[in-house]
Structures are given as structure tokens and as C-alpha cells.
Write a protein that holds these residues in place. Sequence first.
Motif, PDB file in Angstrom:
ATOM      1  N   THR A   1       0.839  -1.214   0.000  1.00 58.66           N
ATOM      2  CA  THR A   1       0.000   0.000   0.000  1.00 58.66           C
ATOM      3  C   THR A   1       0.860   1.244   0.000  1.00 58.66           C
ATOM      4  N   ASP A   2       1.946   1.226   0.752  1.00 58.77           N
ATOM      5  CA  ASP A   2       2.862   2.377   0.829  1.00 58.77           C
ATOM      6  C   ASP A   2       3.480   2.659  -0.533  1.00 58.77           C
ATOM      7  N   ILE A   3       3.922   1.610  -1.234  1.00 56.16           N
ATOM      8  CA  ILE A   3       4.506   1.807  -2.569  1.00 56.16           C
ATOM      9  C   ILE A   3       3.457   2.356  -3.525  1.00 56.16           C
ATOM     10  N   GLN A   4       2.246   1.795  -3.483  1.00 55.68           N
ATOM     11  CA  GLN A   4       1.166   2.278  -4.337  1.00 55.68           C
ATOM     12  C   GLN A   4       0.910   3.771  -4.106  1.00 55.68           C
ATOM     13  N   ASN A   5       0.866   4.171  -2.835  1.00 54.89           N
ATOM     14  CA  ASN A   5       0.603   5.575  -2.502  1.00 54.89           C
ATOM     15  C   ASN A   5       1.749   6.480  -2.920  1.00 54.89           C
ATOM     16  N   LYS A   6       2.976   6.019  -2.748  1.00 53.85           N
ATOM     17  CA  LYS A   6       4.143   6.833  -3.118  1.00 53.85           C
ATOM     18  C   LYS A   6       4.192   7.062  -4.630  1.00 53.85           C
ATOM     19  N   ILE A   7       3.903   6.028  -5.405  1.00 55.62           N
ATOM     20  CA  ILE A   7       3.886   6.182  -6.864  1.00 55.62           C
ATOM     21  C   ILE A   7       2.778   7.143  -7.279  1.00 55.62           C
ATOM     22  N   TYR A   8       1.632   7.022  -6.657  1.00 56.48           N
ATOM     23  CA  TYR A   8       0.506   7.909  -6.988  1.00 56.48           C
ATOM     24  C   TYR A   8       0.840   9.361  -6.668  1.00 56.48           C
TER      25      TYR A   8
ATOM     26  N   LYS B   1      -0.612   8.138 -11.063  1.00 55.08           N
ATOM     27  CA  LYS B   1      -1.056   6.861 -11.612  1.00 55.08           C
ATOM     28  C   LYS B   1      -1.271   5.858 -10.490  1.00 55.08           C
ATOM     29  N   LYS B   2      -2.365   5.102 -10.593  1.00 59.59           N
ATOM     30  CA  LYS B   2      -2.639   4.080  -9.590  1.00 59.59           C
ATOM     31  C   LYS B   2      -2.131   2.744 -10.089  1.00 59.59           C
ATOM     32  N   VAL B   3      -0.960   2.358  -9.612  1.00 62.73           N
ATOM     33  CA  VAL B   3      -0.383   1.073  -9.980  1.00 62.73           C
ATOM     34  C   VAL B   3      -0.822   0.018  -8.970  1.00 62.73           C
ATOM     35  N   GLU B   4      -0.701  -1.243  -9.357  1.00 65.36           N
ATOM     36  CA  GLU B   4      -0.898  -2.344  -8.425  1.00 65.36           C
ATOM     37  C   GLU B   4       0.482  -2.808  -7.948  1.00 65.36           C
ATOM     38  N   VAL B   5       0.528  -3.332  -6.733  1.00 60.05           N
ATOM     39  CA  VAL B   5       1.809  -3.742  -6.146  1.00 60.05           C
ATOM     40  C   VAL B   5       1.641  -5.107  -5.501  1.00 60.05           C
ATOM     41  N   MET B   6       2.642  -5.946  -5.671  1.00 58.57           N
ATOM     42  CA  MET B   6       2.594  -7.274  -5.042  1.00 58.57           C
ATOM     43  C   MET B   6       3.975  -7.694  -4.569  1.00 58.57           C
ATOM     44  N   VAL B   7       3.986  -8.538  -3.553  1.00 56.37           N
ATOM     45  CA  VAL B   7       5.193  -9.252  -3.139  1.00 56.37           C
ATOM     46  C   VAL B   7       5.082 -10.649  -3.725  1.00 56.37           C
ATOM     47  N   TYR B   8       6.160 -11.160  -4.329  1.00 53.22           N
ATOM     48  CA  TYR B   8       6.104 -12.472  -4.956  1.00 53.22           C
ATOM     49  C   TYR B   8       7.292 -13.334  -4.534  1.00 53.22           C
ATOM     50  N   GLY B   9       7.058 -14.636  -4.536  1.00 51.88           N
ATOM     51  CA  GLY B   9       8.132 -15.593  -4.272  1.00 51.88           C
ATOM     52  C   GLY B   9       8.301 -16.503  -5.461  1.00 51.88           C
ATOM     53  N   ASP B  10       8.174 -17.808  -5.231  1.00 51.89           N
ATOM     54  CA  ASP B  10       8.280 -18.768  -6.333  1.00 51.89           C
ATOM     55  C   ASP B  10       7.130 -18.604  -7.313  1.00 51.89           C
ATOM     56  N   GLY B  11       7.435 -18.814  -8.576  1.00 46.07           N
ATOM     57  CA  GLY B  11       6.386 -18.921  -9.565  1.00 46.07           C
ATOM     58  C   GLY B  11       5.712 -20.281  -9.489  1.00 46.07           C
ATOM     59  N   ALA B  12       4.546 -20.382 -10.125  1.00 48.57           N
ATOM     60  CA  ALA B  12       3.787 -21.637 -10.104  1.00 48.57           C
ATOM     61  C   ALA B  12       3.885 -22.288 -11.478  1.00 48.57           C
ATOM     62  N   PHE B  13       4.992 -22.982 -11.717  1.00 47.28           N
ATOM     63  CA  PHE B  13       5.188 -23.651 -13.000  1.00 47.28           C
ATOM     64  C   PHE B  13       6.062 -24.882 -12.792  1.00 47.28           C
ATOM     65  N   LYS B  14       6.057 -25.755 -13.771  1.00 50.91           N
ATOM     66  CA  LYS B  14       6.781 -27.017 -13.663  1.00 50.91           C
ATOM     67  C   LYS B  14       7.838 -27.131 -14.754  1.00 50.91           C
TER      68      LYS B  14
ATOM     69  N   VAL C   1       2.587 -19.876  -0.907  1.00 55.74           N
ATOM     70  CA  VAL C   1       1.786 -19.124  -1.872  1.00 55.74           C
ATOM     71  C   VAL C   1       2.746 -18.382  -2.796  1.00 55.74           C
ATOM     72  N   VAL C   2       2.266 -17.991  -3.966  1.00 60.13           N
ATOM     73  CA  VAL C   2       3.100 -17.175  -4.853  1.00 60.13           C
ATOM     74  C   VAL C   2       3.235 -15.765  -4.303  1.00 60.13           C
ATOM     75  N   SER C   3       2.132 -15.194  -3.819  1.00 61.38           N
ATOM     76  CA  SER C   3       2.144 -13.808  -3.358  1.00 61.38           C
ATOM     77  C   SER C   3       1.570 -13.687  -1.952  1.00 61.38           C
ATOM     78  N   PRO C   4       2.403 -13.393  -0.963  1.00 60.43           N
ATOM     79  CA  PRO C   4       1.907 -13.232   0.404  1.00 60.43           C
ATOM     80  C   PRO C   4       1.247 -11.883   0.673  1.00 60.43           C
ATOM     81  N   ALA C   5       1.387 -10.930  -0.249  1.00 61.69           N
ATOM     82  CA  ALA C   5       0.748  -9.622  -0.060  1.00 61.69           C
ATOM     83  C   ALA C   5       0.603  -8.931  -1.405  1.00 61.69           C
ATOM     84  N   HIS C   6      -0.555  -8.290  -1.619  1.00 62.23           N
ATOM     85  CA  HIS C   6      -0.779  -7.581  -2.876  1.00 62.23           C
ATOM     86  C   HIS C   6      -1.931  -6.602  -2.695  1.00 62.23           C
ATOM     87  N   THR C   7      -1.974  -5.599  -3.561  1.00 67.61           N
ATOM     88  CA  THR C   7      -3.044  -4.614  -3.512  1.00 67.61           C
ATOM     89  C   THR C   7      -4.332  -5.210  -4.077  1.00 67.61           C
TER      90      THR C   7
END
Length: 399
Positions: A264-271, A276-289, A302-308
Motif C-alpha cells: 500500500t505504501d509503494i502504491q501511494n508513493k507512486i501515486y 497513476k494508480k499502480v498495483e503492487v505485489m510481493v512475490y516468491g516462487d512462480g507456479a510452474f513445472k 503461496v506465490v504472493s503473500p501480499a498484494h493490492t
Amino acid sequence: MSNQRLVGTVSRGIRCPIIRTGDDLAAIVTDSVLAAAGSEGFTLRDRDVIAVTESVVARSQGNYATVQNIAADVKAKLGGGTVGVIFPILSRNRFAICLRGIAMGCKKIVLMLSYPSDEVGNELVSLDKIDAAGVNPYSDVLTLEKYRELFGVNKHEFTGVDYVEYYAELIKESGAEVEIIFANRPKEILNYTDTVLTCDIHTRKRTKRILKEAGAKIVLGLDDIMNAPVDGSGFNENYGLLGSNKSTEDTVKLFPHNAEPLVTDIQNKIYAVTGKKVEVMVYGDGAFKDPQGKIWELADPVVSPAHTAGLVGTPNELKLKYLADNDFKDLSGEELKAAISQSIKTKDANLVGNMASQGTTPRQLTDLIGSLCDLTSGSGDKGTPVVLVQGYFDNYTNE
């Protein structure tokens, strides 16, 4: 055609300074993305996605635990006697250091390994060897002696490690006795002990249920270890040791906790800077084989433990080739483009069951975008722990 955008989705790795504990990550990410935009000559748009790898989030939080912290938590929660440790993945980075801490908190470990492979596809023994031996992995329980008799030594294709020997020696070096069996039915461990730590990731809830119904005295998962601070350590209230990685020989970096304020902080700082209202996420491993090694990348819970909020949901897309080959097979050129564009503009809000959406990917947006980001940032020395994805939510009609 002059005003038509000719590029769809773009994924850019963004270089950042090396992140240390206590750094203002929101400011660093914002500054790095804006500096990259200035350097490369692109502009941010609404619904661009800024993705930050979980590793630097946890590092900025100082979310670490030592093997001594793990040992203390295991001993307090599982009693310090004989513990069944079941279904771990085969990984030096992901599990070996956790196993050291677990063993330090027990007198004896009965290690039950799933076979022919672990949960994410790391092979203990090939299916061809299983077939040749006439073994049924769904029902047969193998002792270590029987495993060696049937299959000998099997080193991991990529790491060259015999994980059976490696884990056994690691447990003994950590001060615990060890017995190893090979089985895939959770309740087999109850023939050895009624105190169980299940280490599977995505099937852990089912495993816990089966063990409790079968009469286990204590059943915990890796998500129950280090889910609160131990002697001032880091922790993860939702996932415990799941999603952790080796940091040093005696320390693990845990999955980041409470990362919602960061996105949320990154989203607000960019705005504030761009409007511009961007979306922001934290990501780890991708989900692929991986088709070569048969390894499923997702060793995080999970792939994303936090996201807007704008990243909640799944895609709602039409298959352009289906429309071109079926509904509008007699059209071509500008007439075909106009017909397809109109179909997209008037598509239903929910396309489930619509033949024109077959073959599209009904996965969570965070899983899809997180997988793209994981492939973009890599796991080595690219130095791009932030990824900017632009145009992901565009379609054929966007100018």
C-alpha cells in the motif's frame, strides 16, 4: 494505425541497491522504478504492476531465525522425544537447515520420505526403477535397508546429492538418532511414534487431518514452527517455516510477514509522484513445472503473500484464435479486427463455460503475474529484485 499501441505486455527487471535490514524498502522501490523510467524513457500507467521479491522484503524486515530458535520451538511444542518428521522436500536451501534445527530439538527422528519423488517433483528414485522393482508407492512401506537393496544410491539430477544419506548424516550431526522409512500414506508414521511434524507444503491440511483422525497425539506442520518470535527471532504468523530459505549455515530467512502495509505504501508513493494508480505485489516462487527435471517450482506456500486489491481475481479473457476460426471464419482484415474487437468490448463479466474462453488460463492473477516476475528476476545474479509489468491488463482493443 498511427495511434494504435503495437506492444502488449512488457516485463522489466528493475535494478535496486542491495537491501539490508531496516532499509526503507517502499522508498527504495519507488525511487528505483522512477529512476528506471527516466533512464529508459518509459512512463507509468494506471494498472501497471510493481512486484517485489519476497527475499528483499524479508531482509528489510530482518525476518530471520537461527537453528537454535527452531530447536527451542520444536522442543517446546513437540516434547523433545521421538518425533516423526514426514514428507519433507529434498532441498539444501529450503529444508536442510530447518532439519538441523528440528533435530537439535529432538532425541530421535523417524524421517519418512515420500517416494518416488517429493511433493515438488525432486526424485528419490525414478518411476522406471519403481516399475522394474514391482513396488507400489501408494501402499508399500520401505525400510532404509529395503530401499538400498532395491534402488541403491540415487543422486539428485541437478545437485548430485544423495538426499537420503545427506539428511541422515545431518540429523546425527545435530545430536539426534535417526531412522528412515519410505511411504506415502501419512498414518504409516504412527507405527513408529504418535508425535508428528508434517513438512509438506500444499497438502499439509489434509495430512494433519488424516493423522489426527488416526489418533496421533501431537500433529504440527512447518507452518506451526516459528509462527511467533522465539528469543527475539523473526517469525511468520501464517506460514512459520514454510517459505524459508537458507541465509547462513546457522540462520534461515523466513517468509515475509505483514507485508500489506508495504504494498500500500509503494502504491501511494507512486501515486503521489505520478498520479497513476499502480498495483503492487510481493512475490516468491512462480507456479510452474520444469519439463526436464519434473520439478514444480512452487516451494513457497503461496506465490504472493501480499498484494493490492486490484490483483484479486482471475483473468476473464476470450481466445482470439477461437473467434477467428469459428465465429468469424468468413471475415478478414479490418472487418475481422472490428468483429473481434466488438466481441471483447461486449464480453460477459464471467466467461466460465463459454467455448470462446477455452484454453485461457483461469488461475489467480497473482499466480500468473508472480510466475512472470519470478522468471524475469531469476534466482541468481541479475540484481533485479523488483519487476515492473506493464500492459498486463490490456487487450486487443486498447489503443
